[in-house]
Structures are given as C-alpha cells and as structure tokens.
Design a protein around this motif. Structure first.
Motif, PDB file in Angstrom:
ATOM      1  N   ALA A  35     -54.430  99.784  69.048  1.00 49.79           N
ATOM      2  CA  ALA A  35     -53.492 100.554  68.229  1.00 49.79           C
ATOM      3  C   ALA A  35     -53.536 100.096  66.775  1.00 49.79           C
ATOM      4  O   ALA A  35     -53.450 100.913  65.846  1.00 49.79           O
ATOM      5  CB  ALA A  35     -52.079 100.423  68.782  1.00 49.79           C
ATOM      6  N   ALA A  36     -53.685  98.798  66.536  1.00 48.47           N
ATOM      7  CA  ALA A  36     -53.784  98.288  65.167  1.00 48.47           C
ATOM      8  C   ALA A  36     -55.050  98.810  64.489  1.00 48.47           C
ATOM      9  O   ALA A  36     -55.020  99.196  63.309  1.00 48.47           O
ATOM     10  CB  ALA A  36     -53.768  96.765  65.166  1.00 48.47           C
ATOM     11  N   LEU A  37     -56.156  98.832  65.215  1.00 55.79           N
ATOM     12  CA  LEU A  37     -57.406  99.358  64.647  1.00 55.79           C
ATOM     13  C   LEU A  37     -57.298 100.851  64.339  1.00 55.79           C
ATOM     14  O   LEU A  37     -57.747 101.310  63.282  1.00 55.79           O
ATOM     15  CB  LEU A  37     -58.569  99.101  65.598  1.00 55.79           C
ATOM     16  CG  LEU A  37     -59.045  97.661  65.705  1.00 55.79           C
ATOM     17  CD1 LEU A  37     -60.077  97.525  66.822  1.00 55.79           C
ATOM     18  CD2 LEU A  37     -59.630  97.193  64.383  1.00 55.79           C
ATOM     19  N   VAL A  38     -56.699 101.608  65.243  1.00 53.66           N
ATOM     20  CA  VAL A  38     -56.537 103.042  65.020  1.00 53.66           C
ATOM     21  C   VAL A  38     -55.620 103.289  63.822  1.00 53.66           C
ATOM     22  O   VAL A  38     -55.898 104.151  62.981  1.00 53.66           O
ATOM     23  CB  VAL A  38     -55.999 103.734  66.290  1.00 53.66           C
ATOM     24  CG1 VAL A  38     -55.568 105.152  66.014  1.00 53.66           C
ATOM     25  CG2 VAL A  38     -57.054 103.707  67.384  1.00 53.66           C
ATOM     26  N   ALA A  39     -54.534 102.529  63.718  1.00 56.49           N
ATOM     27  CA  ALA A  39     -53.618 102.695  62.593  1.00 56.49           C
ATOM     28  C   ALA A  39     -54.308 102.373  61.270  1.00 56.49           C
ATOM     29  O   ALA A  39     -54.140 103.089  60.278  1.00 56.49           O
ATOM     30  CB  ALA A  39     -52.396 101.800  62.777  1.00 56.49           C
ATOM     31  N   ARG A  40     -55.094 101.323  61.230  1.00 60.73           N
ATOM     32  CA  ARG A  40     -55.819 100.947  60.009  1.00 60.73           C
ATOM     33  C   ARG A  40     -56.849 102.021  59.642  1.00 60.73           C
ATOM     34  O   ARG A  40     -56.992 102.381  58.476  1.00 60.73           O
ATOM     35  CB  ARG A  40     -56.505  99.595  60.205  1.00 60.73           C
ATOM     36  CG  ARG A  40     -57.279  99.129  59.021  1.00 60.73           C
ATOM     37  CD  ARG A  40     -56.382  98.850  57.841  1.00 60.73           C
ATOM     38  NE  ARG A  40     -57.196  98.448  56.723  1.00 60.73           N
ATOM     39  CZ  ARG A  40     -56.975  98.794  55.474  1.00 60.73           C
ATOM     40  NH1 ARG A  40     -55.923  99.491  55.168  1.00 60.73           N
ATOM     41  NH2 ARG A  40     -57.776  98.410  54.527  1.00 60.73           N
ATOM     42  N   ALA A  41     -57.555 102.532  60.652  1.00 59.18           N
ATOM     43  CA  ALA A  41     -58.544 103.577  60.393  1.00 59.18           C
ATOM     44  C   ALA A  41     -57.876 104.848  59.862  1.00 59.18           C
ATOM     45  O   ALA A  41     -58.362 105.462  58.915  1.00 59.18           O
ATOM     46  CB  ALA A  41     -59.338 103.883  61.658  1.00 59.18           C
TER      47      ALA A  41
END
Length: 95
Positions: A35-41
């Motif tokens: 979820a952190a990676l998706v939010a950053r992307a």
C-alpha cells in the motif's frame, strides 16, 4: 494466465488455512509495504499529471518559510504573543 490464477488460489487457500492471528500478520506484512508503494507511485503520477497541465508543485509556496512575513510569532498590542502563522487580518471566526 491460468498458472497465475492457480498460484493465487493456492496462496488464498494457504492464508485461509492459517489461524486468524497469523492471517492478520501475513496480510499486514504484505499489504502495508504494498500500500505504501502504491500510494507513493500514485503521488508521483498525479504530481507529473498536474505539472503537465500547468498546475505545478502543490507544495510549492507553502510552509511559512523565511519568505512569509507572518510565519514568526508577533507581539500583540497588549504584549501577548500571537499564534504563529496566523495572518493579522484573520479573525477567530474565520478559523
């Protein structure tokens, strides 16, 4: 595609076979970083899209840095300190 579906079904069956506490642990270990990676992307994509349409950086000019004259504590006429960052023309009802 069939192999991916079979693999995913196996993963689902494995997770559902675990005790609840371990299910939560496995899901959190996988989902929090994902979820952190998706939010950053998404943040990067939206920022670039805004830049393309001329909106610029949404954080630019914020923060009350050295260029903002109202960012420091100011003394009122009665000698008390004003709330930092509050512009002198605002009233309590506008907050």
């Amino acid at each position: 595609m069939e192999a991916i579906v079979r693999w995913w079904d196996g993963v689902e069956l494995w997770v559902t076979g675990l005790p609840f506490a371990l299910q939560v642990l496995v899901v959190m270990i996988v989902l929090v970083p994902l979820a952190a990676l998706v939010a950053r992307a998404l943040d990067v994509v939206v920022t670039k899209c805004f830049a393309l349409v001329g909106r610029g950086d949404p954080h630019e000019g914020r923060g009350g840095g050295d260029d903002c004259p109202h960012s420091q504590d100011q003394d009122d006429d009665d000698g008390t300190d004003a709330v930092a960052g509050r512009h002198p023309h605002t009233t309590e009802s506008e907050d």
